[in-house]
Design a protein around this motif. Structure first.
Motif, PDB file in Angstrom:
ATOM      1  N   GLU A   1       0.820  -1.218   0.000  1.00 64.85           N
ATOM      2  CA  GLU A   1       0.000   0.000   0.000  1.00 64.85           C
ATOM      3  C   GLU A   1       0.853   1.267   0.000  1.00 64.85           C
ATOM      4  O   GLU A   1       0.356   2.335  -0.347  1.00 64.85           O
ATOM      5  N   ASP A   2       2.133   1.139   0.374  1.00 63.67           N
ATOM      6  CA  ASP A   2       3.005   2.326   0.401  1.00 63.67           C
ATOM      7  C   ASP A   2       3.848   2.471  -0.860  1.00 63.67           C
ATOM      8  O   ASP A   2       4.594   3.452  -1.001  1.00 63.67           O
ATOM      9  N   LEU A   3       3.763   1.525  -1.774  1.00 63.16           N
ATOM     10  CA  LEU A   3       4.632   1.540  -2.954  1.00 63.16           C
ATOM     11  C   LEU A   3       4.563   2.826  -3.782  1.00 63.16           C
ATOM     12  O   LEU A   3       5.605   3.293  -4.260  1.00 63.16           O
ATOM     13  N   PRO A   4       3.372   3.420  -3.963  1.00 57.83           N
ATOM     14  CA  PRO A   4       3.332   4.637  -4.787  1.00 57.83           C
ATOM     15  C   PRO A   4       4.239   5.752  -4.267  1.00 57.83           C
ATOM     16  O   PRO A   4       4.633   6.632  -5.037  1.00 57.83           O
ATOM     17  N   ARG A   5       4.603   5.701  -2.988  1.00 62.87           N
ATOM     18  CA  ARG A   5       5.493   6.745  -2.446  1.00 62.87           C
ATOM     19  C   ARG A   5       6.968   6.393  -2.637  1.00 62.87           C
ATOM     20  O   ARG A   5       7.841   7.120  -2.184  1.00 62.87           O
ATOM     21  N   HIS A   6       7.237   5.242  -3.283  1.00 65.05           N
ATOM     22  CA  HIS A   6       8.626   4.798  -3.428  1.00 65.05           C
ATOM     23  C   HIS A   6       9.010   4.553  -4.882  1.00 65.05           C
ATOM     24  O   HIS A   6       9.889   3.756  -5.165  1.00 65.05           O
ATOM     25  N   VAL A   7       8.335   5.232  -5.799  1.00 68.41           N
ATOM     26  CA  VAL A   7       8.639   5.039  -7.220  1.00 68.41           C
ATOM     27  C   VAL A   7      10.099   5.386  -7.482  1.00 68.41           C
ATOM     28  O   VAL A   7      10.604   6.396  -7.012  1.00 68.41           O
ATOM     29  N   GLY A   8      10.780   4.498  -8.225  1.00 71.22           N
ATOM     30  CA  GLY A   8      12.183   4.730  -8.556  1.00 71.22           C
ATOM     31  C   GLY A   8      13.138   4.156  -7.528  1.00 71.22           C
ATOM     32  O   GLY A   8      14.337   4.065  -7.773  1.00 71.22           O
ATOM     33  N   GLU A   9      12.585   3.712  -6.370  1.00 74.93           N
ATOM     34  CA  GLU A   9      13.464   3.183  -5.329  1.00 74.93           C
ATOM     35  C   GLU A   9      13.532   1.661  -5.366  1.00 74.93           C
ATOM     36  O   GLU A   9      12.633   0.996  -5.871  1.00 74.93           O
ATOM     37  N   LYS A  10      14.587   1.137  -4.799  1.00 79.04           N
ATOM     38  CA  LYS A  10      14.730  -0.301  -4.653  1.00 79.04           C
ATOM     39  C   LYS A  10      14.146  -0.706  -3.300  1.00 79.04           C
ATOM     40  O   LYS A  10      14.496  -0.132  -2.266  1.00 79.04           O
ATOM     41  N   VAL A  11      13.203  -1.645  -3.314  1.00 80.81           N
ATOM     42  CA  VAL A  11      12.525  -2.023  -2.068  1.00 80.81           C
ATOM     43  C   VAL A  11      12.433  -3.541  -1.947  1.00 80.81           C
ATOM     44  O   VAL A  11      12.618  -4.277  -2.916  1.00 80.81           O
ATOM     45  N   GLU A  12      12.135  -3.981  -0.718  1.00 78.00           N
ATOM     46  CA  GLU A  12      11.880  -5.406  -0.489  1.00 78.00           C
ATOM     47  C   GLU A  12      10.422  -5.580  -0.084  1.00 78.00           C
ATOM     48  O   GLU A  12       9.928  -4.900   0.809  1.00 78.00           O
ATOM     49  N   LEU A  13       9.739  -6.515  -0.744  1.00 76.21           N
ATOM     50  CA  LEU A  13       8.372  -6.874  -0.363  1.00 76.21           C
ATOM     51  C   LEU A  13       8.411  -8.225   0.338  1.00 76.21           C
ATOM     52  O   LEU A  13       9.187  -9.099  -0.045  1.00 76.21           O
ATOM     53  N   ARG A  14       7.592  -8.375   1.358  1.00 73.96           N
ATOM     54  CA  ARG A  14       7.500  -9.657   2.059  1.00 73.96           C
ATOM     55  C   ARG A  14       6.049 -10.143   1.983  1.00 73.96           C
ATOM     56  O   ARG A  14       5.152  -9.436   2.429  1.00 73.96           O
ATOM     57  N   GLY A  15       5.860 -11.289   1.424  1.00 73.50           N
ATOM     58  CA  GLY A  15       4.474 -11.743   1.289  1.00 73.50           C
ATOM     59  C   GLY A  15       4.364 -13.112   0.664  1.00 73.50           C
ATOM     60  O   GLY A  15       5.191 -13.989   0.895  1.00 73.50           O
ATOM     61  N   TRP A  16       3.293 -13.253  -0.123  1.00 73.78           N
ATOM     62  CA  TRP A  16       2.957 -14.548  -0.722  1.00 73.78           C
ATOM     63  C   TRP A  16       2.684 -14.358  -2.209  1.00 73.78           C
ATOM     64  O   TRP A  16       2.251 -13.282  -2.638  1.00 73.78           O
ATOM     65  N   LEU A  17       2.894 -15.421  -2.957  1.00 73.70           N
ATOM     66  CA  LEU A  17       2.592 -15.375  -4.375  1.00 73.70           C
ATOM     67  C   LEU A  17       1.109 -15.670  -4.569  1.00 73.70           C
ATOM     68  O   LEU A  17       0.628 -16.748  -4.240  1.00 73.70           O
ATOM     69  N   ALA A  18       0.372 -14.702  -5.110  1.00 68.55           N
ATOM     70  CA  ALA A  18      -1.064 -14.889  -5.321  1.00 68.55           C
ATOM     71  C   ALA A  18      -1.340 -15.532  -6.667  1.00 68.55           C
ATOM     72  O   ALA A  18      -2.296 -16.284  -6.821  1.00 68.55           O
ATOM     73  N   ASN A  19      -0.515 -15.238  -7.646  1.00 67.29           N
ATOM     74  CA  ASN A  19      -0.699 -15.812  -8.975  1.00 67.29           C
ATOM     75  C   ASN A  19       0.595 -15.607  -9.766  1.00 67.29           C
ATOM     76  O   ASN A  19       1.444 -14.803  -9.371  1.00 67.29           O
ATOM     77  N   ARG A  20       0.682 -16.342 -10.867  1.00 68.91           N
ATOM     78  CA  ARG A  20       1.880 -16.230 -11.703  1.00 68.91           C
ATOM     79  C   ARG A  20       1.451 -16.404 -13.158  1.00 68.91           C
ATOM     80  O   ARG A  20       0.616 -17.250 -13.466  1.00 68.91           O
ATOM     81  N   ARG A  21       1.993 -15.568 -14.006  1.00 72.07           N
ATOM     82  CA  ARG A  21       1.740 -15.730 -15.448  1.00 72.07           C
ATOM     83  C   ARG A  21       3.082 -15.717 -16.152  1.00 72.07           C
ATOM     84  O   ARG A  21       3.984 -14.980 -15.768  1.00 72.07           O
ATOM     85  N   LYS A  22       3.189 -16.558 -17.169  1.00 75.39           N
ATOM     86  CA  LYS A  22       4.447 -16.630 -17.905  1.00 75.39           C
ATOM     87  C   LYS A  22       4.228 -16.170 -19.336  1.00 75.39           C
ATOM     88  O   LYS A  22       3.172 -16.402 -19.909  1.00 75.39           O
ATOM     89  N   SER A  23       5.217 -15.513 -19.870  1.00 82.14           N
ATOM     90  CA  SER A  23       5.138 -15.066 -21.267  1.00 82.14           C
ATOM     91  C   SER A  23       6.548 -15.052 -21.842  1.00 82.14           C
ATOM     92  O   SER A  23       7.203 -14.019 -21.894  1.00 82.14           O
ATOM     93  N   GLY A  24       7.011 -16.224 -22.247  1.00 84.13           N
ATOM     94  CA  GLY A  24       8.333 -16.296 -22.847  1.00 84.13           C
ATOM     95  C   GLY A  24       9.432 -15.897 -21.886  1.00 84.13           C
ATOM     96  O   GLY A  24       9.597 -16.525 -20.848  1.00 84.13           O
ATOM     97  N   LYS A  25      10.095 -14.835 -22.196  1.00 84.67           N
ATOM     98  CA  LYS A  25      11.220 -14.443 -21.365  1.00 84.67           C
ATOM     99  C   LYS A  25      10.817 -13.465 -20.267  1.00 84.67           C
ATOM    100  O   LYS A  25      11.653 -12.806 -19.660  1.00 84.67           O
ATOM    101  N   LEU A  26       9.510 -13.380 -20.031  1.00 84.35           N
ATOM    102  CA  LEU A  26       8.998 -12.588 -18.905  1.00 84.35           C
ATOM    103  C   LEU A  26       8.182 -13.500 -17.993  1.00 84.35           C
ATOM    104  O   LEU A  26       7.496 -14.405 -18.451  1.00 84.35           O
TER     105      LEU A  26
END
Length: 433
Positions: free
Chosen positions: A6-31
């Motif tokens: 919820e605080d990410l919009p105040r950290h644009v351009g910064e390097k941050v660590e998120l701690r949580g869970w994977l809710a979903n995953r999508r694959k698209s070739g090299k992404l």
RNA sequence: UCCCCGGUAGCUCAAUCGGCAGAGCGGCGGGCUGUUAACCCGUAGGUUGCAGGUUCGAGUCCUGCCCGGGGAGCCA
């Protein structure tokens, strides 16, 4: 640096660590797109094969949903992202790799049936829908408390273990209190009446227990009720208080939990219509509405689910129904001096068929009358001696009401069944998990 | 307590008159540089809730039981 979603919009351009869970995953070739949740929200992390080492990319490709992770990356504003920001992932630390989560990751067309989800309630609460509902619940609870404190009420809670019935003896959960019978509270009201004579304006907010054999979308055996009690208040004072409370609560949720309501697909125009004044009708007028709608209803009787639905659908906001016949209401309610067969009470019916969310009344304040009512209801006098003291020593006119939290949240969120509005619902023959 | 509906792959559901148990999603393998509950190709996956009965043959019909859901009664 550890940052919440919820605080990410105040950290644009910064390097941050998120701690949580994977809710979903999508694959698209090299992404690889990783949808991460951390309790405060959801954000998409983008893992680009060209920008991370091979091991990190493989880890992202294989990460199973509901694995717990620490993810480091750079925050980037992106108009394509629902929340406005994304994370360009640089590093993934897997805390635990989940491999066989019991609730399937599914599309809308094949959501598991509710029985299976309820058996997994401890995990189900992680889903987007349940997350949104429970966040609204929290806001409703806070809004109620903020409003009542603004109005000068003190929160002073009632005991859970008691020796007497408030709402009828058939629905008491009996337990053992050092060899003596005791019951789980059906309502804190009688204790709040005592506290009102000490502090004037008080309320309690806690769980209540009713061993009703009801299997409907409006019933739980354990639910939360907020019960104000107000010394010297009349029925009209209570109606004003209820009206102001509900308007305040709905406005707060619209203001602070709009995103969650949208996630739930709630029709916000129905909530925006909740403005003063609320319609105030008598029981007799409600019966007229039923008869005009073609229902066969014979007073004096209490309204069932069908009746409540028809009455509430006649209005676009909560409707307050007053002056019920005395015989269908509780012993402590005060008779109307002008019509002694009626009580000075109110039921508030939520719109859209959600049923009764508030019930209240002026209380009988005369000692002799109250003793007579207790006898009429077949209740033993002995456990009520302390309650009768309130009418022996400085009795005053007073009143209060109870608001059912789960029904209120169901109405505001548009959720059909109250079982989704409490973290761990207790229902008829259901107490796990 | 009563009434109604249901139980088939991990999930959601098909399976004509009683005649070879299938699909989508998910999983796994592969492909794809912008996916939003992605898409494409391939692949594994079954004691049809349990017990009995009828039948040449039962997922399908019958009986009993178990489990789940919906509703009523009841109930602030």
């Amino acid at each position: 640096m550890w940052v919440y979603v919820e605080d990410l919009p105040r950290h644009v351009g910064e390097k941050v660590e998120l701690r949580g869970w994977l809710a979903n995953r999508r694959k698209s070739g090299k992404l690889v797109f990783l949808i991460l949740r951390d309790g405060t929200g959801f954000v998409q992390g983008v893992v680009n094969r060209a920008e991370v080492d091979e091991e990190t990319f493989e880890r992202a490709r294989r990460l199973y949903y509901e694995s717990s992770v620490r993810v480091t990356g750079k925050v980037r504003a992106d108009s394509r992202a629902p929340g406005g920001v994304e994370l360009d992932v640089e590093k993934i630390e897997v805390i635990q790799a989940t491999t066989d989560y019991p609730i399937p990751k599914v599309r809308e067309e094949n959501i598991p049936d509710v029985g299976k989800l309820l058996a997994q309630r401890h995990l189900w609460i992680r889903s987007r829908r349940q997350w949104a509902i429970l966040r609204v619940r929290d806001e409703v609870q806070r809004a109620i408390e903020d409003f009542l404190h603004q109005e000068g009420f003190l929160r002073l809670d009632a005991p859970i273990l008691t020796t007497m019935a408030v709402e009828g003896t058939t629905t008491l959960f009996r337990t053992d209190y050092f060899g003596e019978p005791a019951y789980l509270s059906q309502s804190g009201q009688l204790y709040m009446e005592a506290l009102a004579c000490s502090h004037g304006k008080v309320y309690c907010f806690g769980p209540t227990f009713r061993a009703e054999k009801s299997k409907t979308r409006r019933h739980l055996t354990e639910f939360w009720m907020m019960e104000p009690e107000w010394a010297f208040a009349t029925l009209e004072d209570l109606l004003d208080l209820i009206e102001n409370l509900l308007v305040y609560v709905v406005a707060r949720v619209l203001e602070r939990r709009r995103r969650e309501l949208e996630m739930l697909g709630r029709d916000l125009t129905r909530l925006e219509a909740v403005q003063k004044p609320f319609p105030r009708i008598t029981y007799d007028e409600a019966v007229e509405i039923l008869h005009k709608a073609g229902l066969a209803f014979t007073p004096p009787d209490d309204f069932g689910g069908d009746e409540e639905t028809v009455i509430s659908q006649a209005f676009d906001r909560p409707v307050m129904v007053t002056h019920y016949p005395a015989e269908v209401k509780a012993f402590y309610m005060k008779r109307d001096p002008e019509r002694p067969d009626r009580v000075r009470c109110v039921d508030v019916l939520a719109p859209e068929g959600y049923g009764e969310i508030v019930g209240g009344s002026e209380r009988e304040d005369d000692y002799e009358t109250l003793v007579q009512r207790i006898r009429e209801h077949g209740l033993p006098l002995e456990p009520y001696q302390w309650y009768l003291d309130l009418r022996r020593y400085g009795t005053v006119p007073h009143g209060g009401f109870g608001l059912g939290l789960e029904r209120t949240v169901a109405w505001i969120t548009g959720v059909r069944h109250v079982r989704e509005t409490i973290p761990f619902p207790r229902m008829l023959e259901k107490i796990y998990p």
